[in-house]
Scaffold this active site. Structure first.
Site, PDB file in Angstrom:
ATOM      1  N   SER A   1      48.630   5.675 -46.443  1.00  0.00           N
ATOM      2  CA  SER A   1      49.693   5.932 -47.408  1.00  0.00           C
ATOM      3  C   SER A   1      50.057   7.409 -47.539  1.00  0.00           C
ATOM      4  CB  SER A   1      49.270   5.407 -48.777  1.00  0.00           C
ATOM      5  OG  SER A   1      48.167   6.133 -49.282  1.00  0.00           O
TER       6      SER A   1
ATOM      7  N   SER B   1      43.809   6.213 -45.943  1.00  0.00           N
ATOM      8  CA  SER B   1      45.120   6.796 -46.240  1.00  0.00           C
ATOM      9  C   SER B   1      45.287   8.280 -45.927  1.00  0.00           C
ATOM     10  CB  SER B   1      45.481   6.559 -47.704  1.00  0.00           C
ATOM     11  OG  SER B   1      45.980   5.258 -47.852  1.00  0.00           O
TER      12      SER B   1
ATOM     13  N   LYS C   1      50.146  15.329 -52.544  1.00  0.00           N
ATOM     14  CA  LYS C   1      50.569  13.917 -52.540  1.00  0.00           C
ATOM     15  C   LYS C   1      51.014  13.534 -53.949  1.00  0.00           C
ATOM     16  CE  LYS C   1      48.896   9.325 -51.050  1.00  0.00           C
ATOM     17  NZ  LYS C   1      47.748   8.579 -50.525  1.00  0.00           N
TER      18      LYS C   1
END
Lengths: 473, 479
Positions: free
Chosen positions: B155, B179, B80
């Site tokens: 997210s 997330s 990420k």
């Protein structure tokens, strides 16, 4: 200036002390002063995205020592908070400090002034990180040096117990001595390692509530603190007496003019939005931890002062002077092993050595030689001007003063007959000075003494010489 | 579709050991998938093809002898884009950090690389991890590979979408309020939010420090345990990291759930939940019962306050964490300003997206003088209450079963203009972060539009082994 006597000033001091840990408070960068800009930095103290602080345990230990040395209560549980504000020298845009639960609270220290001794309360001592430095350059504009980012500080906040510039200076000197003795900072003022903020308000004598205060930030020397206080006191009284109102504000003290200037008012002040730093667990200390730190603190100034006065028969003033630096007191005691003229040694310290030492104690003269010098004077072998002369030379290049006195025939003339003859000779050729003296001009006597001294190449015993001169006049 | 990319970590590790194919071939296969699909999916912000191939070559040529020992060695993964990678752009999907290249590796990246992992690139996300759809990325939206008209969740949308699309074998995400779990659930993959303090946050660009935790996204439960085994552990650079012995999560992963007590909290199956999700999760609970587990109903009344507390705490911490992005030392820099105050305002106004600015303002407000007690302090009190309730509940059961999100993945654009609706979607995931406990997400059935429904297994601190065991049992049911 009659009105000013009706007012008293109320002062509280906040002192920032840089701790002499080897590494910074939240990373392992060195704290050495004066390195090339941005060479003592890493992602952590630069506040780069993603980094985390890890508390340097030494910082807590040093702060606790400061607290113990100033009679504070040490918190078994304390935490660190973020103080949020934007400024280019603050890379994270928050300073990690302590807000509502500081490490140390409710302490005090005793100060001595001409009015006697007084207790000044210490509200709290907390740990925090220093910010960087902005460097302004004509060519490149403003640049940021992050070497100081994360240098550990303690902030020592006093109660508003101080009532004069003299007390403020006495407090600062005493605090500095205590910190030096605790071994947690060098307190070098020229490196900004001991900085003071002054909070000052005035009120009519007898009034119990406080007036509105102003704050003067970052004053580095006691002399400037005294100046700032005197100026600000006068300014506040005059403002009130002329019907004005004191605004709560931060003021800047200008060393050039000795005046203070408004910087920002409370209305424009930051809301720091303090909250507990979620990256740092609480600081927990056990009784054993605290006892261990207490045992590590050596003799503190008050204790040592008693010892100096008792063992060596020194005055309070001489003791205090020696105690301004633990190294100086240590050196004194070393010298005292080799002579019994303690008072003379102390005098040499308070006059000559203090003159030559500006920041931090340093003496290149061996303790034995220093003791011999004092003994020479104490035994009346040399006079005070020879002491001064010899000490100056020993400072430049150390030697045994006994040898030199012999070799250079510096021993003073104590023989009354020899000296009386010299006095007689001087008086023969000094009719005008004799008349001046008889007409009450004190300076004439000094001039006659000078002439007589000159004839002995400065070696006359000044006490005997003065006595003989007076007899003849 | 390359057959190679259909396999799990466990299978790849076996094949690489037997030299059925090389790491270069494997890496190449995934890079081809990225090439072929990612224009549509948008899972990657940065692809580091050359670097990945070079590391794969080193693995094949056995230049890196230590890494051979690890199960992750030679296998491609992705990270990420809020986790710092030395020398590789790390943007947080923000214009503010559009060109930012960190000079150091996050602790987890360091661990992966030491294990011989091959990093394919950096993954799309909601800007600074704020969002539930990856529509808040400053660069591009990310699409759900199972239905490209739908969001992948957020997210960590890129982290889940890339695993679902076989653009990476496994990925790392971060979970502040769901997330990792919500996008894993939306994309039908497995996600773990580990116990707070078990995976170092050093190098994770902070959103809300007291809630953030890095975790793995994988296609199977076993893979997930394998990745967590590698990244978990005490780190002296993270003061919130917890010193303890971390067990091997695969050790008793096949031991089943017989005799376990599974809590079903009524508050997680209330009004807000859609029928398809409710049905699938309760059916999964029923499956556990047939496997020999006991179902117990539990109650957590304070859960209703979790969402409000979460938005206060996370926004407050974010307002402070994101203050360093001022454009002075690195990052986006605007033009045209007269003084420093104007510069700060302009730079931050231009550099941050709408959602980020909204949260910074919310958090700044919550911490302001006069409001602190009413908001931040109150939120912390709710937090203690929720922790206490979880502790009490875990006296009655080994773990809790619940939905991750109230619905399956919805259409792109459907909720982007309705913040409140969007925030409501986090109601089941945020209590886990607030309590600092672990939760495993895995698919448990299909819902509306044949989209996967994810269930969430929540356990007490350091119960990851039990959660993996239960997840593995469900995943391999009937086998």
């Amino acid at each position: 200036m009659k009105m000013i006597k009706d007012y008293e000033m109320v002062i509280g001091l906040e002192v920032h002390v840089e701790l002499k840990t080897k590494t910074k408070i939240f990373c392992s960068c060195p704290t050495t002063y004066g390195a090339k800009p941005n060479t003592q930095t890493c992602p952590v103290c630069m506040g780069l995205p993603g980094v985390l602080p890890v508390l340097n345990k030494k910082v807590v230990e040093y702060a606790v020592k400061a607290g113990l040395a100033t009679n504070c209560k040490i918190a078994h549980f304390s935490k660190q908070d973020r103080k949020n504000y934007f400024y280019p020298d603050l890379p994270k845009a928050y300073q990690i400090s302590q807000y509502d639960i500081p490490l140390c609270e409710n302490g005090y220290l005793m100060i001595e002034t001409e009015e006697g001794s007084k207790r000044i309360g210490i509200t709290r001592i907390h740990i925090e990180e220093d910010a960087g430095k902005l460097v302004h350059d004509d060519k490149y504009g403003t640049m940021i040096d992050c070497n100081r980012c994360g240098v550990p500080l303690i902030e020592i906040v006093s109660e508003p117990d101080i009532r004069s510039a003299k007390e403020a200076v006495a407090y600062l000197e005493k605090l500095r001595t205590i910190i030096l003795y605790s071994g947690i900072s060098d307190c070098k003022r020229n490196e900004g390692a001991f900085r003071c903020d002054v909070n000052l308000s005035v009120r009519k004598k007898g009034q119990t509530e406080f007036g509105t205060r102003t704050e003067m930030k970052n004053i580095n020397s006691s002399q400037y603190v005294a100046q700032a206080i005197e100026y600000e006191y006068k300014r506040q009284v005059e403002t009130i007496e002329s019907g004005g109102r004191i605004v709560q504000e931060t003021r800047k003290f200008d060393q050039e003019t000795g005046k203070t200037y408004a910087m920002r008012t409370k209305e424009n002040a930051n809301d720091y939005r303090y909250f507990p730093d979620p990256d740092l667990p609480p600081i927990e200390l056990t009784d054993d931890d605290i006892l261990k730190l207490e045992s590590e603190i050596g003799e503190l100034p008050d204790e040592r002062k008693q010892k100096l006065m008792k063992t060596y028969g020194l005055t309070a003033y001489d003791s205090d002077t020696l105690l301004t630096d633990p190294a100086m007191a240590n050196y004194f005691e070393e010298v005292a092993k080799h002579t019994t003229y303690y008072k003379i040694v102390a005098n040499i310290f308070t006059t000559e050595i203090m003159r030559l030492n500006k920041e931090g104690f340093f003496c290149p003269v061996k303790a034995e030689n220093m003791a011999k010098l004092a003994t020479l004077f104490g035994d009346q072998i040399i006079n005070s001007s020879t002491v001064k002369q010899l000490f100056g030379r020993m400072w430049m290049r150390d030697f045994d003063p006994v040898d030199v006195v012999e070799k250079e025939e510096l021993a003073q003339i104590n023989d009354r007959e020899v000296l009386d003859a010299i006095v007689e000779e001087v008086l023969k050729s000094s009719e005008k000075l004799i008349n001046d003296y008889r007409n009450g001009k004190g300076k004439a006597f000094e001039a006659l003494m000078g002439k007589a001294m000159g004839l002995t190449s400065g070696k006359a015993n000044p006490v005997v010489l003065a006595e003989l001169l007076k007899n003849r006049l | 579709m390359s057959e190679l990319t259909q396999r799990t970590i466990y299978e790849h590790a076996e094949a690489l050991r037997k030299k059925e194919y090389s790491s270069v071939q494997l890496t190449q296969a995934y890079l081809e998938e990225i090439d072929r699909k990612d224009k549509t999916i948008g899972a990657y912000i940065t692809v580091t093809a050359e670097r990945a191939l070079e590391r794969a070559r080193n693995f094949d040529e056995e230049k890196d002898s230590v890494s051979k020992a690890s199960v992750l060695a030679g296998i491609p993964c992705a990270i990420k884009d809020n986790i710092c990678t030395k020398g590789i752009k790390t943007t947080c999907a923000s214009k503010m950090l559009g060109d930012y290249i960190p000079p150091y590796n996050a602790h987890v990246v360091e661990k992966l690389e030491k294990s011989g992992a091959i990093i394919l690139g950096k993954l799309n996300m909601d800007e600074f991890a704020m969002g539930s759809t990856t529509e808040n990325s400053a660069f591009k939206i990310c699409r759900n590979p199972l239905d490209t008209n739908r969001v992948p969740g957020g997210s960590s949308g890129g982290s889940a979408a890339s695993v679902a699309a076989k653009e990476a074998v496994y990925t790392l995400g971060s979970d502040t309020g769901g997330s990792i779990r919500q996008p894993a659930s939306f994309c039908g993959v497995v996600g773990m939010k580990p116990t707070y303090g078990s995976v170092s946050r050093y190098g994770l660009i902070a959103f809300a420090s007291s809630l953030d935790q890095i975790g793995p996204v994988t296609s199977t439960v076993l893979d997930n345990a394998l990745v967590l085994n590698t990244i978990v552990g005490y780190d002296r650079k993270d003061a919130t990291s917890i010193k303890r012995t971390y067990e091997d999560y695969t050790a008793d992963i096949r031991s089943g759930v017989k005799g376990m007590k599974i809590g079903i909290p009524s508050q997680f199956f209330g009004d807000g939940i859609s029928d398809d999700v409710k049905k699938a999760v309760l059916a999964a609970a029923e499956t556990y019962r047939t496997m020999g587990a006991e179902l117990v109903s539990v109650s957590m009344p304070s859960i209703d306050y979790a969402l409000s507390a979460y938005y206060v705490i996370s926004s407050a911490e974010a307002s402070s964490n994101l203050a360093r992005f001022d454009g002075i030392r690195y990052g986006y820099r605007c033009d045209g300003y007269d003084d420093i105050d104007e510069f700060y305002k302009k730079n931050r106004s231009e550099g941050f997206g709408t959602e980020v600015k909204k949260r910074i303002m919310l958090g700044t407000f919550a911490l302001s003088a006069g409001y602190y007690d009413a908001y931040y302090k109150k939120a912390l009190q709710v937090r203690s209450l929720i922790r206490k309730e979880f502790t009490e509940v875990f006296e009655k059961c080994n773990f809790i079963i619940s939905p991750v999100a109230p619905t399956v993945a919805y259409k792109i654009g459907e909720k982007v203009h309705d913040s409140l609706q969007m925030y409501m979607g986090d109601a089941y995931s945020v209590p886990v972060n607030i309590a600092g406990i672990p939760a495993l997400t895995l698919p448990c059935g299909l819902g509306e539009g044949n989209m996967p429904v994810g269930m969430q297994l929540i356990g007490p601190a350091f119960s990851e082994s039990i959660l993996y065991r239960a997840g593995y049992a469900f995943e391999n049911r009937g086998k």
